[in-house]
Scaffold this active site. Structure first.
Site, PDB file in Angstrom:
ATOM      1  CB  CYS A 155      -3.683   4.060  10.868  1.00  0.00           C
ATOM      2  SG  CYS A 155      -4.912   3.503   9.514  1.00  0.00           S
TER       3      CYS A 155
ATOM      4  CG  ASP B 108       1.046   2.225   5.962  1.00  0.00           C
ATOM      5  OD1 ASP B 108       0.180   2.144   6.574  1.00  0.00           O
ATOM      6  OD2 ASP B 108       1.523   3.084   5.795  1.00  0.00           O
TER       7      ASP B 108
ATOM      8  CD  GLU C 258      -1.738   4.055  -3.372  1.00  0.00           C
ATOM      9  OE1 GLU C 258      -1.458   3.921  -2.316  1.00  0.00           O
ATOM     10  OE2 GLU C 258      -2.853   4.492  -3.717  1.00  0.00           O
TER      11      GLU C 258
ATOM     12  CE1 TYR D  62      -4.192  -1.958   0.903  1.00  0.00           C
ATOM     13  CE2 TYR D  62      -2.392  -3.627   1.805  1.00  0.00           C
ATOM     14  CZ  TYR D  62      -3.741  -3.259   1.433  1.00  0.00           C
ATOM     15  OH  TYR D  62      -4.381  -4.196   1.462  1.00  0.00           O
TER      16      TYR D  62
HETATM   17  N1  SAH Z   1       2.632   3.611   2.988  1.00  0.00           N
HETATM   18  C1  SAH Z   1       1.955   4.934   2.581  1.00  0.00           C
HETATM   19  C2  SAH Z   1       0.742   5.056   2.374  1.00  0.00           C
HETATM   20  C3  SAH Z   1      -0.165   4.664   3.384  1.00  0.00           C
HETATM   21  S1  SAH Z   1      -1.893   5.015   3.212  1.00  0.00           S
HETATM   22  C4  SAH Z   1       2.519   6.068   3.231  1.00  0.00           C
HETATM   23  O1  SAH Z   1       3.213   5.849   4.633  1.00  0.00           O
HETATM   24  O2  SAH Z   1       2.679   7.279   3.082  1.00  0.00           O
HETATM   25  C5  SAH Z   1      -2.762   3.452   2.556  1.00  0.00           C
HETATM   26  C6  SAH Z   1      -2.567   3.525   0.997  1.00  0.00           C
HETATM   27  O3  SAH Z   1      -3.168   2.315   0.490  1.00  0.00           O
HETATM   28  C7  SAH Z   1      -3.390   4.869   0.191  1.00  0.00           C
HETATM   29  O4  SAH Z   1      -2.431   5.479  -0.342  1.00  0.00           O
HETATM   30  C8  SAH Z   1      -4.485   4.059  -0.514  1.00  0.00           C
HETATM   31  O5  SAH Z   1      -4.794   4.874  -1.739  1.00  0.00           O
HETATM   32  C9  SAH Z   1      -3.831   2.699  -0.720  1.00  0.00           C
HETATM   33  N2  SAH Z   1      -5.036   1.611  -0.782  1.00  0.00           N
HETATM   34  C10 SAH Z   1      -6.184   1.360  -0.482  1.00  0.00           C
HETATM   35  N3  SAH Z   1      -6.562   0.087  -0.973  1.00  0.00           N
HETATM   36  C11 SAH Z   1      -5.757  -0.298  -1.770  1.00  0.00           C
HETATM   37  C12 SAH Z   1      -5.608  -1.744  -2.394  1.00  0.00           C
HETATM   38  N4  SAH Z   1      -6.698  -2.491  -2.456  1.00  0.00           N
HETATM   39  N5  SAH Z   1      -4.305  -1.831  -3.128  1.00  0.00           N
HETATM   40  C13 SAH Z   1      -3.268  -1.049  -3.118  1.00  0.00           C
HETATM   41  N6  SAH Z   1      -3.382   0.124  -2.465  1.00  0.00           N
HETATM   42  C14 SAH Z   1      -4.461   0.557  -1.810  1.00  0.00           C
END
Ligand code: SAH
Length: 458
Positions: free
Chosen positions: A412, A385, A337, A316
């Site tokens: 989170c 994440d 992502e 993620y």
């Molecule tokens: N690791 C990053 C973002 C974490 S937030 C950081 O620390 O900045 C979680 C992220 O997961 C978001 O950007 C959201 O768009 C993404 N996301 C949500 N569902 C998802 C899925 N099924 N597959 C891939 N990414 C996803």
């Protein structure tokens, strides 16, 4: 239907002892086993309350008078902040950290996972003025344009100049911009009638770079007096390197609209995280507590035990902050992502930092993992994440199907974390180190933590 027999009745006044704090920071008292939730009350306190709302399994009461107060209670300078921005500010900081640790422990106990250890929450030395981003509503109060906040779960607007948990320089810039908008007599948005011009101000500030971005969000396509406003803001705030106008014409709670125009400076700012440079645009997701994010990532990297040889999947990855941090300690990192713009940012961030051992893909982590597996990619570590809703069963299935030695889970939301841990355990994985909470959001009830999950056996 038979009338429910509850041990309290509506409007009843009674004295209760607070036993616990909910994940939303409400005090919990039990009357003959029936829980009452009470705002602003802390464990150990004795409070006279008035019952306000009754449900089948729990009710709400209002604190009227404190007969005994907790040693963990701190005097709050601006009590009203508690109802919107800083719901835990009446609790001492050490007690906030203990509360976040206990919250995870209690959830584990409920899930019959009491054997798992939870480490002490890593806190901040200065647990306020930490937010690097502000999105404040703009409203008209007695004919004057004001910035402020809404009380929790309501449309009650409170005018404000000191936002307490935001970078102090951000607060100063907000007040300066507010005064300039007043000077040109711009009107503020009115939700009820969907009239007025300025809806929100968004300000971001790089923790290390000190660069400031200001976004003026309007309901109207045009920002009246745009050239004069831009000139005044740039003159008054030399650190503003990016000034933008965003248009949001919709009747919505979403803050930003899709159209953004540059008023002055450049379209983005940059900041450093763990010594890496990241470009941040208006819409980018970027962690809001920079110093604690570094500790969070360092904890995750340490738990992943990277030596430089590993293949890592960051499932993620957002704009690639964790991916890039890990890429410096691994052989190869694959990031996935769902938001295309975030992946465009991630690729550019890799280039800016001259890192070449990363591959980024747009799509669902669930399906990319299956694709990578079909391509014969064998990750040593999978980093997850996810957003608050946690992982899907299909993600846990595709991740464990790749049989990584380690999965590092940054969460989170402890409730979905505990649920997901049960699934990992059922699939032959174990929690291999104490769960590490890191306080990303002091003065609020949010809890972030890092968990190391390893494969049982070989
Ligand atoms: N690791 C990053 C973002 C974490 S937030 C950081 O620390 O900045 C979680 C992220 O997961 C978001 O950007 C959201 O768009 C993404 N996301 C949500 N569902 C998802 C899925 N099924 N597959 C891939 N990414 C996803």
């Amino acid at each position: 239907m038979a009338k429910l027999k509850l041990p309290v009745y509506k409007k009843e006044e009674l004295t209760v002892r607070i036993e616990d704090l909910t994940y939303q920071g409400l005090g919990v008292a039990k009357v003959a086993g029936y829980p009452l939730f009470i705002k602003e009350a802390l464990p150990g306190e004795e409070v006279v309350v008035k019952v306000e709302k009754l449900g089948k399994h729990f009710g709400y009461a209002k604190a009227l008078k404190w007969l005994r107060t907790s040693g963990d209670r701190v005097k709050t300078k601006a009590k009203y902040l508690q109802t919107g921005i800083a719901p835990l500010m009446h609790l001492s900081y050490p007690a906030q950290l203990a509360f976040k640790q206990k919250l995870i422990k209690d959830l584990l106990t409920k899930a019959h996972l009491d054997q798992l250890e939870v480490a002490q929450t890593l806190g901040m030395a200065q647990p306020y003025a930490y937010r690097n981003k502000a999105q404040v509503p703009v409203r008209q109060v007695r004919g004057q344009l004001e910035i402020g906040f809404f009380k929790q779960g309501s449309h009650d607007f409170v005018s404000l100049e000191d936002f307490y948990i935001q970078d102090k320089r951000i607060d100063q810039v907000l007040v300066t911009v507010r005064d300039i908008l007043r000077k040109y007599q711009l009107s503020a948005y009115d939700e009820k009638s969907h009239t007025g011009v300025v809806r929100h101000l968004m300000v971001r500030r790089g923790y290390y770079s000190k660069q400031v971005m200001v976004v003026i969000v309007t309901r109207t396509k045009k920002l009246p007096h745009a050239p004069e406003i831009a000139r005044d803001i740039m003159a008054a705030c030399p650190d503003v390197v990016s000034l933008l106008h965003n248009v949001n014409e919709a009747k919505t709670n979403v803050i930003l609209g899709s159209k953004t125009e540059l008023l002055a400076g450049q379209a983005e700012i940059e900041d450093q995280l763990d010594g890496l440079t990241f470009k941040i645009s208006t819409q980018s997701f970027y962690q809001i507590n920079p110093t604690q994010t570094e500790r969070l990532y360092q904890t995750a990297i340490k738990q992943a035990g990277l030596t430089g040889k590993e293949t890592v999947i960051d499932a993620y990855c957002g704009i690639g902050t964790i991916s890039l941090s890990m890429a410096r300690h691994a052989n190869k990192v694959y990031g996935v992502e769902i938001v295309p713009q975030a992946i465009a940012d991630a690729k550019r961030n890799a280039a800016v930092n001259k890192l070449t051992n990363l591959t980024f893909e747009v799509g669902e982590a669930e399906s990319w993992m299956a694709t990578w597996q079909a391509q014969g990619i064998k990750p040593d570590v999978i980093m997850v994440d996810p957003p608050r809703k946690g992982l899907t069963e299909s993600l846990i299935t595709s991740a464990t199907a790749m049989a990584p030695k380690k999965i590092v889970y940054v969460s989170c939301n402890p409730a979905t974390l505990v649920r997901d841990l049960q699934s990992f355990i059922a699939k032959g994985y174990q929690v291999a180190a104490p769960i590490q909470p890191v306080d990303q959001f002091p003065q609020t009830t949010h809890v972030e933590c890092v968990v190391l999950i390893t494969r049982v056996g070989k």
